[in-house]
Design a protein around this motif. Structure first.
Motif, PDB file in Angstrom:
ATOM      1  N   MET A   2      13.887  39.589  16.597  1.00 23.32           N
ATOM      2  CA  MET A   2      13.113  40.808  16.825  1.00 23.32           C
ATOM      3  C   MET A   2      11.781  40.449  17.478  1.00 23.32           C
ATOM      4  SD  MET A   2      14.915  43.391  15.571  1.00 23.32           S
ATOM      5  CE  MET A   2      13.762  44.705  15.164  1.00 23.32           C
ATOM      6  N   LEU A   3      11.137  41.455  18.045  1.00 26.54           N
ATOM      7  CA  LEU A   3       9.795  41.288  18.591  1.00 26.54           C
ATOM      8  C   LEU A   3       8.835  42.146  17.784  1.00 26.54           C
ATOM      9  CD1 LEU A   3      11.893  41.367  21.298  1.00 26.54           C
ATOM     10  CD2 LEU A   3       9.758  40.630  22.353  1.00 26.54           C
ATOM     11  N   CYS A   4       7.530  41.929  17.977  1.00 29.44           N
ATOM     12  CA  CYS A   4       6.570  42.791  17.296  1.00 29.44           C
ATOM     13  C   CYS A   4       5.342  42.992  18.159  1.00 29.44           C
ATOM     14  CB  CYS A   4       6.198  42.235  15.930  1.00 29.44           C
ATOM     15  SG  CYS A   4       4.984  40.904  15.955  1.00 29.44           S
ATOM     16  N   PHE A   5       4.762  44.165  18.036  1.00 27.95           N
ATOM     17  CA  PHE A   5       3.468  44.488  18.620  1.00 27.95           C
ATOM     18  C   PHE A   5       2.443  44.026  17.597  1.00 27.95           C
ATOM     19  CE2 PHE A   5       0.336  48.204  19.348  1.00 27.95           C
ATOM     20  CZ  PHE A   5      -0.425  47.448  20.212  1.00 27.95           C
ATOM     21  N   ASP A   6       1.685  42.976  17.919  1.00 32.78           N
ATOM     22  CA  ASP A   6       0.759  42.338  16.994  1.00 32.78           C
ATOM     23  C   ASP A   6      -0.649  42.831  17.292  1.00 32.78           C
ATOM     24  OD1 ASP A   6       0.624  40.232  14.867  1.00 32.78           O
ATOM     25  OD2 ASP A   6      -0.775  39.319  16.288  1.00 32.78           O
ATOM     26  N   LEU A   7      -1.276  43.463  16.297  1.00 33.40           N
ATOM     27  CA  LEU A   7      -2.521  44.184  16.535  1.00 33.40           C
ATOM     28  C   LEU A   7      -3.537  43.884  15.434  1.00 33.40           C
ATOM     29  CD1 LEU A   7      -3.584  46.397  18.534  1.00 33.40           C
ATOM     30  CD2 LEU A   7      -2.808  48.081  16.872  1.00 33.40           C
ATOM     31  N   VAL A   8      -4.743  43.471  15.828  1.00 35.19           N
ATOM     32  CA  VAL A   8      -5.826  43.203  14.873  1.00 35.19           C
ATOM     33  C   VAL A   8      -7.050  43.988  15.301  1.00 35.19           C
ATOM     34  CG1 VAL A   8      -7.326  41.467  13.834  1.00 35.19           C
ATOM     35  CG2 VAL A   8      -4.957  40.886  14.397  1.00 35.19           C
ATOM     36  N   GLY A   9      -7.619  44.745  14.352  1.00 32.84           N
ATOM     37  CA  GLY A   9      -8.813  45.532  14.651  1.00 32.84           C
ATOM     38  C   GLY A   9      -9.655  45.741  13.413  1.00 32.84           C
ATOM     39  N   SER A  10     -10.892  46.150  13.617  1.00 35.58           N
ATOM     40  CA  SER A  10     -11.797  46.360  12.485  1.00 35.58           C
ATOM     41  C   SER A  10     -11.407  47.590  11.689  1.00 35.58           C
ATOM     42  CB  SER A  10     -13.233  46.484  12.985  1.00 35.58           C
ATOM     43  OG  SER A  10     -13.326  47.537  13.946  1.00 35.58           O
TER      44      SER A  10
END
Length: 438
Positions: A275-283
């Motif tokens: 599988m793939l993933c949308f990897d997202l980091v934010g405050s």
């Protein structure tokens, strides 16, 4: 005949003094006394087997032992929280979201239980908190997740009952004598909610929501029918500080006017299981922000929109009102991690039997879903499921495998739009303002 009468009362109805087996008239006094003692013992053994307490009058006899009666009496007595100290802690936990109506506890009943409601119910059952009202014990959550969304390292902070004095709570040497919060909660919670660690001494002023430095989300998806390179290019455009009003659900009840958020990392990753993933980091994130961002990435990956769509939607001077579109599915979204500073997490020893019991339940749950996934794949193969032939129609990928089928795809910037942020806020205030003040 006094002994014979006593024997008659103690024996069964068909035991008569004249019975061939027991000719009591020929017995001496010692023999008769021994027989009475035997019958008394037989009656007591029978009473014990049937759960009858001989010290209770026959009319009040119940099938309960003295211990059970004492427990029942103790259970009926209300628990006095004022006799115990409390302490402020942070708890880290994970949950699978598809069986719950979101994370946050609700004032009104919901079709499914909430994760927080389930946790607080468990805490209340084991007398860690006095009620189901979060305001009573300084409760705070890190990241609020929607219905269907899962989390791996969610955090809450609250005040709970303690075994230690206020002075002992400050000393790490007394930690072994404290309530084992992780173990006691995992004994009560369902298998799809697991507490992984506790911080017994959070920093002064700590709040699970406002002390969080960043939140890390992952959205899982299949590469079927998608141009991953274009999606990677589009995802990178989210990085930095932007106004995300076109990538969220507008909520007039919150009266939000600032929609600027900072994205520290935005990329597409390949996972080990294919599988793939949308990897997202934010405050911080707005309501439904990640699912809206993912919905637009799917459109780019399908070739229905250009990569420039992301830049256009982030330009609120160009796209002043949010176009109408469907969000991506909730189930593939995971709150993967939350970052804090100054927290010292304490988890149960993985080799300890208490931890092994909890781990066994998690392994069993994971294996159950893995088996069901394998069987579902066989099911689809046998039925020769084909996603390509739609008779000239277009299926918009929403991450749930079904998507939305349309006869003709309409470009995002040509669609009808929703009310502006200002209009949404004004409408809500107008509804809540008493008529006498209008």
């Amino acid at each position: 005949m006094g002994f014979l009468s006593k024997l008659w009362r103690l024996g069964k109805p068909d035991f008569k003094p004249s019975h061939d087996k027991f000719e009591y008239t020929k017995w001496n006094k010692d023999q008769l006394i021994k027989r009475i003692i035997d019958l008394e013992g037989e009656r007591k053994r029978k009473a014990d087997e049937e759960g009858v307490d001989n010290d209770i009058p026959a009319i009040k006899r119940r099938k309960s032992s003295k211990g059970e009666l004492r427990k029942r009496k103790k259970k009926d007595k209300p628990f006095d929280y004022s006799k115990y100290n409390t302490r402020f802690v942070a708890l880290k936990f994970a949950y699978l979201g598809w069986n719950y109506n979101g994370l946050a506890i609700q004032k009104e009943p919901t079709p499914l239980p909430t994760v927080e409601g389930t946790i607080l119910q468990a805490m209340n059952a084991c007398k860690l908190v006095p009620s189901m009202t979060p305001q009573e014990f300084n409760f705070s959550r890190c990241g609020r997740t929607d219905k269907g969304v899962s989390a791996m390292n969610q955090v809450i902070s609250l005040r709970v009952r303690s075994n230690l004095t206020n002075e002992q709570q400050l000393e790490k040497s007394f930690d072994s004598k404290e309530i084992n919060y992780v173990h006691i909660l995992n004994q009560i919670l369902p298998d799809d909610i697991r507490v992984s660690a506790v911080c017994l001494r959070p920093p002064k002023g700590f709040d699970a929501r406002f002390s969080c430095q960043n939140r890390h989300y992952r959205y899982l998806f299949s590469s079927f029918g998608l141009d991953i390179e274009k999606m990677k290019e589009a995802a990178s455009l989210y990085e930095g500080e932007h106004d995300f009003r076109n990538f969220c659900k507008l909520d007039g009840s919150k009266q939000i006017t600032n929609y600027r958020r900072t994205i520290e990392r935005s990329s597409i990753l390949k996972l080990d299981d294919g599988m793939l993933c949308f990897d997202l980091v934010g405050s911080a994130f707005l309501w439904h922000q990640v699912r809206c961002m993912m919905a637009n990435l799917f459109l780019v990956g399908q070739g229905l929109e250009n990569v420039s769509l992301i830049s256009d939607m982030l330009n609120v001077q160009k796209v002043t009102k949010k176009p109408i579109y469907d969000m991506a599915s909730d189930v593939p979204l995971v709150l993967y991690d939350c970052s804090f500073s100054g927290l010292e997490w304490s988890a149960n020893d993985l080799s300890d039997f208490k931890s092994l019991q909890s781990n066994r339940r998690v392994f069993s749950l994971a294996l159950d879903y893995k088996m069901k996934s394998a069987i579902a794949n066989i099911f689809a193969d046998i039925l020769s499921v084909d996603q390509t032939d739609l008779g000239g129609r277009t299926r918009i990928n929403l991450g749930d495998g079904k998507g939305k089928v349309v006869t003709t795809y309409e470009k995002m910037l040509q669609r009808k739009v929703m009310d502006s942020v200002e209009t949404v806020n004004k409408k809500f205030k107008r509804r809540k303002t008493p008529k006498s003040e209008v």
